[in-house]
Design an enzyme around this catalytic site. Structure first.
Site, PDB file in Angstrom:
ATOM      1  N   CYS A 182     -82.197  20.435 -38.564  1.00 24.99           N
ATOM      2  CA  CYS A 182     -83.180  20.096 -37.685  1.00 24.99           C
ATOM      3  C   CYS A 182     -82.837  19.795 -36.291  1.00 24.99           C
ATOM      4  O   CYS A 182     -82.299  20.691 -35.622  1.00 24.99           O
ATOM      5  CB  CYS A 182     -84.090  19.110 -38.269  1.00 24.99           C
ATOM      6  SG  CYS A 182     -85.714  19.193 -37.613  1.00 24.99           S
ATOM      7  N   GLU A 192     -81.952  16.584 -47.408  1.00 24.79           N
ATOM      8  CA  GLU A 192     -81.114  15.149 -47.834  1.00 24.79           C
ATOM      9  C   GLU A 192     -82.311  14.001 -48.136  1.00 24.79           C
ATOM     10  O   GLU A 192     -82.002  12.983 -48.844  1.00 24.79           O
ATOM     11  CB  GLU A 192     -80.277  14.519 -46.771  1.00 24.79           C
ATOM     12  CG  GLU A 192     -81.105  13.844 -45.538  1.00 24.79           C
ATOM     13  CD  GLU A 192     -81.491  14.815 -44.377  1.00 24.79           C
ATOM     14  OE1 GLU A 192     -81.699  16.038 -44.619  1.00 24.79           O
ATOM     15  OE2 GLU A 192     -81.856  14.366 -43.351  1.00 24.79           O
ATOM     16  N   HIS A 209     -85.097  19.127 -43.376  1.00 27.07           N
ATOM     17  CA  HIS A 209     -84.150  18.235 -44.028  1.00 27.07           C
ATOM     18  C   HIS A 209     -84.120  18.120 -45.395  1.00 27.07           C
ATOM     19  O   HIS A 209     -85.218  18.119 -46.142  1.00 27.07           O
ATOM     20  CB  HIS A 209     -84.596  16.827 -43.804  1.00 27.07           C
ATOM     21  CG  HIS A 209     -84.598  16.409 -42.413  1.00 27.07           C
ATOM     22  ND1 HIS A 209     -83.971  15.318 -41.793  1.00 27.07           N
ATOM     23  CD2 HIS A 209     -85.646  16.684 -41.112  1.00 27.07           C
ATOM     24  CE1 HIS A 209     -84.258  15.240 -40.668  1.00 27.07           C
ATOM     25  NE2 HIS A 209     -85.145  16.064 -40.138  1.00 27.07           N
TER      26      HIS A 209
HETATM   27  N1  GLN Z   1     -88.183  17.331 -32.702  1.00 29.57           N
HETATM   28  C1  GLN Z   1     -86.814  17.095 -32.816  1.00 29.57           C
HETATM   29  C2  GLN Z   1     -85.817  17.461 -31.692  1.00 29.57           C
HETATM   30  O1  GLN Z   1     -86.551  18.317 -30.770  1.00 29.57           O
HETATM   31  C3  GLN Z   1     -85.933  17.260 -34.077  1.00 29.57           C
HETATM   32  C4  GLN Z   1     -86.861  16.638 -35.502  1.00 29.57           C
HETATM   33  C5  GLN Z   1     -85.832  16.462 -36.597  1.00 29.57           C
HETATM   34  O2  GLN Z   1     -84.597  16.502 -36.597  1.00 29.57           O
HETATM   35  N2  GLN Z   1     -86.434  16.000 -37.917  1.00 29.57           N
HETATM   36  O3  GLN Z   1     -84.817  17.331 -31.425  1.00 29.57           O
END
Ligand code: GLN
Length: 192
Positions: free
Chosen positions: A81, A173, A171
């Site tokens: 992410c 985890e 994610h």
């Molecule tokens: N929206 C976050 C970003 O742009 C990422 C969200 C996440 O890691 N769950 O950094």
């Protein structure tokens, strides 16, 4: 017996500790890393989910960019992410694609931050028979031909790899069934 690989989870901000039971169940040693000495002692890295802008700010403030870049050049890295945003070659701040964000550019793919929508659009999904969480996730828009697409979600690549690098928009985890298939895959990459 060969030593277990030390997987350093970048511990500046975001979801760090939840990786520990997954890494251990997949045959690795978990380490929360935040200094250049920590990075040099790790065999591989997970860049966790969180907020990419905050992570970038802290990397800048603590002067960690060069030490990270040097380590990333030689070791397996998995970005989750926000972590995948740090790895991408091209990062758009939003769908208007007018503003770009700094990144390590480890893999030839493009992301649009928050491309799956706002916090209220966060959701879970099954990937490889395993429940994963998309939390204000980035959309992986385009990837070079030599990037391996390991899973799709809503018609788009959501888990990709190339050489020593892996990225997931979601994610795994947060699900408490250990290890996740993604952690197992990453540890297999570390053993190569
Ligand atoms: N929206 C976050 C970003 O742009 C990422 C969200 C996440 O890691 N769950 O950094």
């Amino acid at each position: 017996m060969p030593r277990k690989p030390i997987v350093g989870v970048l511990a500046l901000q975001g979801c760090v500790d939840r990786h520990k039971p997954h890494i251990e169940a997949a045959g690795g040693t978990f380490r929360a890393v935040k200094t250049a000495a920590d990075f040099d002692a790790a065999d591989a890295f997970i860049l966790p989910g969180g907020e990419s802008t905050t992570m970038l700010k802290l990397i800048e403030v603590f002067g960690l960019w060069d030490a990270l870049a040097r380590n990333f050049a030689a070791k397996p890295v998995w970005g989750i992410c926000a972590g995948s945003i740090l790895m991408a070659q091209t990062v758009y701040v939003d769908g208007s694609k007018t503003q770009q964000q700094k990144s390590f550019g480890l893999m030839p793919f493009t992301v649009v931050r928050n491309g799956y929508g706002r916090q209220l659009d966060s959701h879970t999904a099954m990937i490889d028979g395993y429940e994963v969480s998309f939390i204000r996730a980035p959309v992986f828009e385009s990837a070079a031909h030599d990037v391996n697409v390991k899973a799709m979600h809503e018609g788009r690549a959501a888990w990709i790899s190339k050489g020593l690098y892996m990225a997931s928009a979601f994610h795994p985890e947060l699900t408490m069934v250990y290890p996740s298939p993604m952690h197992r895959e990453f540890l297999a990459l570390c053993a190569q």
